[in-house]
Motif scaffolding. Sequence first.
Motif, mmCIF file in Angstrom:
data_model
loop_
_atom_site.group_PDB
_atom_site.id
_atom_site.type_symbol
_atom_site.label_atom_id
_atom_site.label_comp_id
_atom_site.label_asym_id
_atom_site.label_seq_id
_atom_site.Cartn_x
_atom_site.Cartn_y
_atom_site.Cartn_z
ATOM 1 N N ALA A 208 0.795 -1.222 0.000
ATOM 2 C CA ALA A 208 0.000 0.000 0.000
ATOM 3 C C ALA A 208 0.828 1.272 0.000
ATOM 4 O O ALA A 208 0.296 2.347 -0.307
ATOM 5 N N ALA A 209 2.107 1.182 0.339
ATOM 6 C CA ALA A 209 2.967 2.372 0.322
ATOM 7 C C ALA A 209 3.761 2.484 -0.967
ATOM 8 O O ALA A 209 4.522 3.435 -1.137
ATOM 9 N N GLY A 210 3.586 1.523 -1.874
ATOM 10 C CA GLY A 210 4.335 1.535 -3.120
ATOM 11 C C GLY A 210 3.778 2.527 -4.121
ATOM 12 O O GLY A 210 2.776 3.214 -3.881
ATOM 13 N N ALA A 211 4.424 2.595 -5.281
ATOM 14 C CA ALA A 211 4.063 3.600 -6.284
ATOM 15 C C ALA A 211 2.640 3.408 -6.801
ATOM 16 O O ALA A 211 1.918 4.384 -7.026
ATOM 17 N N VAL A 212 2.215 2.160 -7.003
ATOM 18 C CA VAL A 212 0.844 1.904 -7.443
ATOM 19 C C VAL A 212 -0.105 1.915 -6.251
ATOM 20 O O VAL A 212 -1.147 2.578 -6.264
ATOM 21 N N GLY A 213 0.249 1.179 -5.206
ATOM 22 C CA GLY A 213 -0.647 1.036 -4.065
ATOM 23 C C GLY A 213 -1.007 2.348 -3.397
ATOM 24 O O GLY A 213 -2.160 2.574 -3.024
ATOM 25 N N SER A 214 -0.027 3.230 -3.235
ATOM 26 C CA SER A 214 -0.311 4.512 -2.579
ATOM 27 C C SER A 214 -1.288 5.335 -3.398
ATOM 28 O O SER A 214 -2.131 6.062 -2.855
ATOM 29 N N CYS A 215 -1.202 5.230 -4.711
ATOM 30 C CA CYS A 215 -2.119 5.939 -5.599
ATOM 31 C C CYS A 215 -3.518 5.325 -5.533
ATOM 32 O O CYS A 215 -4.525 6.048 -5.492
ATOM 33 N N VAL A 216 -3.588 3.992 -5.491
ATOM 34 C CA VAL A 216 -4.882 3.313 -5.386
ATOM 35 C C VAL A 216 -5.621 3.772 -4.130
ATOM 36 O O VAL A 216 -6.815 4.108 -4.169
ATOM 37 N N GLY A 217 -4.907 3.776 -3.000
ATOM 38 C CA GLY A 217 -5.547 4.150 -1.749
ATOM 39 C C GLY A 217 -6.116 5.558 -1.783
ATOM 40 O O GLY A 217 -7.225 5.813 -1.287
ATOM 41 N N GLN A 218 -5.378 6.486 -2.384
ATOM 42 C CA GLN A 218 -5.843 7.870 -2.429
ATOM 43 C C GLN A 218 -6.995 8.067 -3.412
ATOM 44 O O GLN A 218 -7.913 8.846 -3.153
ATOM 45 N N ILE A 219 -6.956 7.350 -4.540
ATOM 46 C CA ILE A 219 -8.080 7.429 -5.474
ATOM 47 C C ILE A 219 -9.338 6.880 -4.805
ATOM 48 O O ILE A 219 -10.430 7.465 -4.916
ATOM 49 N N ALA A 220 -9.210 5.761 -4.088
ATOM 50 C CA ALA A 220 -10.354 5.180 -3.388
ATOM 51 C C ALA A 220 -10.909 6.157 -2.355
ATOM 52 O O ALA A 220 -12.132 6.326 -2.230
ATOM 53 N N ARG A 221 -10.016 6.813 -1.623
ATOM 54 C CA ARG A 221 -10.465 7.809 -0.631
ATOM 55 C C ARG A 221 -11.193 8.953 -1.337
ATOM 56 O O ARG A 221 -12.243 9.413 -0.875
ATOM 57 N N ASN A 222 -10.651 9.413 -2.469
ATOM 58 C CA ASN A 222 -11.298 10.499 -3.211
ATOM 59 C C ASN A 222 -12.663 10.091 -3.751
ATOM 60 O O ASN A 222 -13.491 10.960 -4.055
ATOM 61 N N GLY B 189 -4.595 -0.164 4.195
ATOM 62 C CA GLY B 189 -3.362 -0.512 3.513
ATOM 63 C C GLY B 189 -2.601 -1.600 4.247
ATOM 64 O O GLY B 189 -2.560 -1.616 5.478
ATOM 65 N N ILE B 190 -1.998 -2.511 3.482
ATOM 66 C CA ILE B 190 -1.119 -3.544 4.036
ATOM 67 C C ILE B 190 0.283 -3.270 3.518
ATOM 68 O O ILE B 190 0.505 -3.175 2.305
ATOM 69 N N ALA B 191 1.244 -3.100 4.437
ATOM 70 C CA ALA B 191 2.619 -2.778 4.075
ATOM 71 C C ALA B 191 3.555 -3.405 5.090
ATOM 72 O O ALA B 191 3.120 -3.888 6.144
ATOM 73 N N GLY B 192 4.860 -3.391 4.775
ATOM 74 C CA GLY B 192 5.835 -4.043 5.632
ATOM 75 C C GLY B 192 6.699 -3.080 6.420
ATOM 76 O O GLY B 192 7.485 -2.344 5.839
ATOM 77 N N GLY B 193 6.557 -3.060 7.729
ATOM 78 C CA GLY B 193 7.396 -2.239 8.587
ATOM 79 C C GLY B 193 6.722 -0.942 9.020
ATOM 80 O O GLY B 193 5.826 -0.434 8.358
ATOM 81 N N PRO B 194 7.166 -0.398 10.161
ATOM 82 C CA PRO B 194 6.536 0.819 10.693
ATOM 83 C C PRO B 194 6.718 2.038 9.808
ATOM 84 O O PRO B 194 5.845 2.911 9.778
ATOM 85 N N ALA B 195 7.832 2.129 9.085
ATOM 86 C CA ALA B 195 8.025 3.294 8.215
ATOM 87 C C ALA B 195 6.973 3.318 7.116
ATOM 88 O O ALA B 195 6.390 4.377 6.815
ATOM 89 N N LYS B 196 6.709 2.173 6.517
ATOM 90 C CA LYS B 196 5.753 2.133 5.411
ATOM 91 C C LYS B 196 4.313 2.238 5.892
ATOM 92 O O LYS B 196 3.482 2.904 5.238
#
Length: 346
Positions: A156-170, A177-184
Amino acid sequence: MTDPVNRRVLLTARPDGIPAAKHFAIDEVAVPEPDDGQVLVRNHWLSVEPAMRGWVSLESNYSAPVPLGAVMRSFASGRVVSSRHPDFQPGDYVTGMLGWQDYAVASPETLRRIDETDLPLSTSLGVLGLNGVTAYFGLREAGRPRPGDTVVVSTAAGAVGSCVGQIARNMGCRTVGIAGGPAKTGLCRNEFGYDAAIDYKAGHDLDTAIATACPDGVDVYFDNIAGPISDAVMRHLAVGARVVICGTVSVTTWTPPPLGPRVERHLLAKRATMQGFLATDWTDRFGEARSALAAWIREGKLTYKEDILDGLEQAPGAIGGLYRGDNLGKRLIRLVDEQQEGPRAE
């Protein structure tokens, strides 16, 4: 003054799995000259894509493999330095499949002139490039989200996933989002606006985490990863759910195919659908996607993050870093410092 040379990254060995630096070599040749009807482009930015693993493989794929000894296939963006075509002039900024190299000769039909001159040139390879249009069409056309739907996105923090999440919110959806590690996962919540973020590396029970984040089930699952994470999401599909298959980055090889839980019962019981897609299915509508994405950026409704490596010598090892999760955002190779060239023409 020394004449410029064209440095190129060549594929020299066929990888068995994820490409590494040892599979490539850098050479230097004279800068090519365009023929009639062609243009010469000085590349400023090179893209690094998870799909490159498939592009160099002999396994069945949606595109022919890069030949051994050839320049590595890549999207790139840059500036026209000479033109023998009336529709392009020196100074025009363009993007296309120009390869991992400093200079590329191209035919106009393979190029797009970049009109979004108020936005950074690098966005033409990420949020306004293949990543963005993949997110746009994959979610809207295959996922068919409705206001109030719960949309779950892997990587979900990747180049495609981050865009998907924001389009869905809009579009009025609740996003997980599912991502690996606290930073992501922090990026998911704080920069990309996800309502909830699940860290699959945290050691928690993934089923419990998904059930907690999605108490009414998953209406749309945008799958960038496949494997155990997707197996877990399938168990929480809502009635009428749509599963969008965009990528399978967790699977290192499909020979032999990996074994896992069967999905048919989940699809049957929940009357769900599963659809794979390629962004190129909507090539004739790319302009629509870029216009919508650019408008959201200008309105502050779509943000992006870039992971920049400087210099062509960084390219050979850049693909492997994607599969290790080294990058935070769209991975790019910067060849030219645009601040030294001055602003692009408006």
